[in-house]
Design an enzyme around this catalytic site. Structure first.
Site, PDB file in Angstrom:
ATOM      1  N   CYS A  42       0.815  -1.216   0.000  1.00  0.00           N
ATOM      2  CA  CYS A  42       0.000   0.000   0.000  1.00  0.00           C
ATOM      3  C   CYS A  42       0.846   1.263   0.000  1.00  0.00           C
ATOM      4  CB  CYS A  42      -0.937   0.005   1.190  1.00  0.00           C
ATOM      5  SG  CYS A  42      -0.151  -0.474   2.724  1.00  0.00           S
ATOM      6  N   HIS A  45      -3.081   6.312   4.582  1.00  0.00           N
ATOM      7  CA  HIS A  45      -1.662   6.611   4.809  1.00  0.00           C
ATOM      8  C   HIS A  45      -1.328   8.010   4.321  1.00  0.00           C
ATOM      9  CE1 HIS A  45      -1.030   2.542   5.915  1.00  0.00           C
ATOM     10  NE2 HIS A  45      -0.473   2.053   4.818  1.00  0.00           N
TER      11      HIS A  45
END
Ligand code: 2RA
Length: 337
Positions: A132, A245
């Site tokens: 990711c 994130h």
């Protein structure tokens, strides 16, 4: 009619997001099979007005399956990925099991879709979904790299709880309540307080002092950019944010790249939105990108420590479960249609 698909690890956070993304994008599947461990077999899901019963994942699960989306951990991928390929299934694997294997495409469709050129429905193959933090970083860095070759990239990540799974998200919420109520926080997942705190990413630390998460960014960038010489260093931190994130990225280019040109490039980049309002101090935030497809980039500025406009700093946010995992995998599957 479309391909038959299987979702492996359907009960997990990414497994559930696979279903959301398939539905949101009206993926034209002919049939869908939901697979998980023996423990979850029998669980029922209503998906697109149909009821499905979770089946136990076995070696027989992939007969007649055209595409299998895996997100059940590296050991399950290692055990069942090749079995599915033998059945003629194209496996899109969200684990790290095969990412660095020669010949296995490591794909971000907007970045290196051409890596899928030899993968066709009907012929079994393994395709790896990047980590990711790699996906989110490269969605913004690559359009710039294509214009003015990146020589060196320094990444600091601020990674959400979702990257450690649904249980970590639940524990972050629990700890936050406990701390606010003056109670001792429950620390089962990370063995340290997470709420109102941050710490070096929980991945194992390697002999070189980097942790596995940081080395994924280094190695996956080189494979995806097909550039074994690009210099990458990373520091990955776990922060008390739920599912998106954030990453600070410093870039050194081989040739000058003006910040305004960089901003224009990013505004045109697929899957990227620019949020870069200096006057209002408004820049990407994890909350704003949560549950969204696009990666947001801002704080675009010349790195004044580098001569002649050869450096830029940017700040990137992206939803870890969606573009960081499930959406990217479904976009890979869409390339097979
Ligand atoms: C993390 N990248 O955020 C991992 C999830 N696969 O911990």
């Amino acid at each position: 009619d479309g391909p038959s698909i299987a979702v492996v690890g359907v009960t997990g956070a990414v497994g559930q997001e696979f279903l959301s993304v398939l539905s949101d994008r009206s993926f034209p599947y002919r049939s869908i099979k939901m697979l998980a461990s023996k423990r979850s077999a029998g669980k029922k899901y209503t998906f697109e007005d149909n009821e499905y019963v979770v089946e136990e994942l076995t070696g027989e699960s992939f007969k007649g399956v055209d595409i299998a989306l895996f997100s059940a951990g590296g050991s399950i991928s290692k055990e069942f990925g090749p079995v599915a390929v033998e059945c003629g299934t194209v496996v899109v694997d969200n684990s790290s099991a095969f990412r660095m294997v020669d010949g296995v495409p490591l794909v971000i469709p907007e970045v290196n879709g051409d890596a899928m050129k030899d993968v066709k429905l009907g012929k079994g193959a393994l395709v790896a979904n990047p980590n990711c933090s790699t996906i989110i970083c490269l969605m913004a860095a690559t359009p710039l790299h294509r214009r003015a070759k990146v020589l060196r990239m320094v990444v600091s990540t601020y990674q959400a709880a979702s990257g450690a799974g649904a249980a970590a998200m639940e524990e972050l919420e629990l700890q936050t309540r406990e701390v606010l109520e003056g109670k001792r926080p429950t620390c089962n997942i990370f063995k340290q307080q997470y709420a109102f705190n941050l710490f070096s990413h929980n991945a194992p630390v390697l002999p070189n002092g980097y942790n596995e998460e940081e080395m994924k960014l280094v190695k996956e960038t080189r494979k995806i950019w097909n550039d074994k010489d690009v210099k990458v260093t990373a520091t990955c931190i776990r922060v008390p944010v739920m599912r998106a994130h954030a990453e600070s990225v410093n870039l050194q280019f081989a040739s000058p790249l003006d910040e305004n040109e960089a901003r224009d490039i990013l505004k045109k980049a697929p899957g990227v939105v620019v949020i870069d309002d200096r006057a209002s101090n408004r820049f990407p935030t994890p909350l704003e990108v949560s549950n969204k497809d696009d990666v947001a980039v801002g704080r675009i500025r010349q790195d004044e420590s580098q001569d002649g406009n050869h450096g830029l700093d940017i700040f990137v946010c992206g939803d870890q479960i969606r573009k960081g995992a499930a959406l990217n995998a479904v976009q890979i599957a869409e390339m097979l249609l």
